[in-house]
Write an enzyme that holds these catalytic residues in place. Sequence first.
Site, PDB file in Angstrom:
ATOM      1  N   ASN A  11       0.857  -1.191   0.000  1.00 53.40           N
ATOM      2  CA  ASN A  11       0.000   0.000   0.000  1.00 53.40           C
ATOM      3  C   ASN A  11       0.893   1.241   0.000  1.00 53.40           C
ATOM      4  OD1 ASN A  11      -1.820   2.051   0.509  1.00 53.40           O
ATOM      5  ND2 ASN A  11      -2.283   1.402   2.617  1.00 53.40           N
ATOM      6  N   LYS A  13       0.059   4.290  -0.296  1.00 54.57           N
ATOM      7  CA  LYS A  13      -0.584   5.492   0.265  1.00 54.57           C
ATOM      8  C   LYS A  13      -0.338   6.674  -0.681  1.00 54.57           C
ATOM      9  CE  LYS A  13      -0.209   3.354   4.727  1.00 54.57           C
ATOM     10  NZ  LYS A  13      -0.136   3.473   6.170  1.00 54.57           N
ATOM     11  N   HIS A 103      -9.670   1.154   5.015  1.00 52.54           N
ATOM     12  CA  HIS A 103      -8.372   1.357   5.666  1.00 52.54           C
ATOM     13  C   HIS A 103      -8.551   2.329   6.831  1.00 52.54           C
ATOM     14  CE1 HIS A 103      -4.262   2.628   6.363  1.00 52.54           C
ATOM     15  NE2 HIS A 103      -3.893   1.496   5.789  1.00 52.54           N
ATOM     16  N   GLU A 105      -6.925   4.730   7.837  1.00 50.44           N
ATOM     17  CA  GLU A 105      -6.713   6.154   7.514  1.00 50.44           C
ATOM     18  C   GLU A 105      -7.957   6.752   6.867  1.00 50.44           C
ATOM     19  OE1 GLU A 105      -2.985   5.677   5.475  1.00 50.44           O
ATOM     20  OE2 GLU A 105      -2.029   5.167   7.383  1.00 50.44           O
ATOM     21  N   GLU A 173      -5.350  -4.952  10.678  1.00 49.90           N
ATOM     22  CA  GLU A 173      -4.327  -3.945  10.923  1.00 49.90           C
ATOM     23  C   GLU A 173      -4.635  -3.206  12.222  1.00 49.90           C
ATOM     24  OE1 GLU A 173      -2.245  -2.581   7.125  1.00 49.90           O
ATOM     25  OE2 GLU A 173      -4.096  -1.462   7.237  1.00 49.90           O
ATOM     26  N   GLY A 179       2.292   2.455  10.853  1.00 45.35           N
ATOM     27  CA  GLY A 179       3.236   3.560  10.703  1.00 45.35           C
ATOM     28  C   GLY A 179       3.903   3.985  12.007  1.00 45.35           C
ATOM     29  N   SER A 219       3.389  -1.892  10.341  1.00 47.35           N
ATOM     30  CA  SER A 219       4.845  -1.886  10.554  1.00 47.35           C
ATOM     31  C   SER A 219       5.522  -3.208  10.173  1.00 47.35           C
ATOM     32  CB  SER A 219       5.171  -1.492  11.996  1.00 47.35           C
ATOM     33  OG  SER A 219       4.695  -0.183  12.270  1.00 47.35           O
TER      34      SER A 219
HETATM   35  P1  PGA Z   1       2.731   0.500   7.702  1.00 51.25           P
HETATM   36  O1  PGA Z   1       1.277   0.674   7.063  1.00 51.25           O
HETATM   37  O2  PGA Z   1       3.312  -0.761   7.137  1.00 51.25           O
HETATM   38  O3  PGA Z   1       3.506   1.730   7.254  1.00 51.25           O
HETATM   39  O4  PGA Z   1       2.556   0.432   9.175  1.00 51.25           O
HETATM   40  C1  PGA Z   1       0.423  -0.410   6.876  1.00 51.25           C
HETATM   41  C2  PGA Z   1      -0.877   0.048   6.245  1.00 51.25           C
HETATM   42  O5  PGA Z   1      -1.385   1.093   6.651  1.00 51.25           O
HETATM   43  O6  PGA Z   1      -1.437  -0.603   5.339  1.00 51.25           O
END
Ligand code: PGA
Length: 261
Positions: A11, A13, A103, A105, A173, A179, A219
């Site tokens: 992903n 983003k 997601h 976010e 997640e 992140g 992460s």
């Molecule tokens: P990350 O993000 O690996 O940077 O923690 C995962 C995601 O949001 O899909």
Amino acid sequence: MSDRKPLIAGNWKMNLDHQQAIALVQKIAWTLKDVNHDYDKVEVSVFPPFTDLRSVQTLLDADKLQLVLGAQDISQHESGAYTGEIAGAFLKKLDVRYVLVGHSERRQYHRETDEVVQAKVSAAFKNNLIPVICVGETLEELEEQGAAAVPIRQLEQALSGHKDIGEFVVAYEPVWAIGTGKVATAEQAAEVAKKLRESIEKLVSAEAADASRILYGGSVKSANVAGFLASEEVDGVLVGGASLDVTEFTGICRFQKHVSL
Ligand code: PGA
């Protein structure tokens, strides 16, 4: 070992324009070719921003690359006066196979509710796209409600009320792990994945529970991926930050080098 084909999903983003996207996809493909990556054994998918999709699709097609295209979102609507939205039919036309839905976010910054997530899953099914349904709890929710309570509730809502349920993927997640550099333990991820699979059995069918892939995300790096995928319950990973780095991402795709299956 289960029959489910592991899925490594990157992903991106809101990172990389269409030219940078082409460069990264080429590097990923070359690196995986050099190590004879078997895409039939481990599926590799990238989720670039919308403006990159056409360029990446053209590259995958022209060079016959086996990477699979995903999109980061889908409109719940088919077409019409929805400024800024992207319809599932447009994605399908670009050979997109997967679409992220729900997601954290999007839930957090765009106030996407479980109802919206459900409608987007429905739009994905209607357009023969495979929704990657993202579920996960905040640290507060984890402490108050325990592991799996929130993800299960989110999944139930996402899968409710569909006339036909097509293929789907679930990505667990934990919001506190995205992140942040904080990762769930492999045991935590496996435990929640197991419970999510049980709820798929209740909500859909035993066949769907058996066939559906459940990913872990938050992460994930090449150094910790093997732990997650050592469990029978976890069928892949959704990778954010580390998916922008060729060495990291291809290292994650080669997780089997570190896991004895
Ligand atoms: P990350 O993000 O690996 O940077 O923690 C995962 C995601 O949001 O899909």
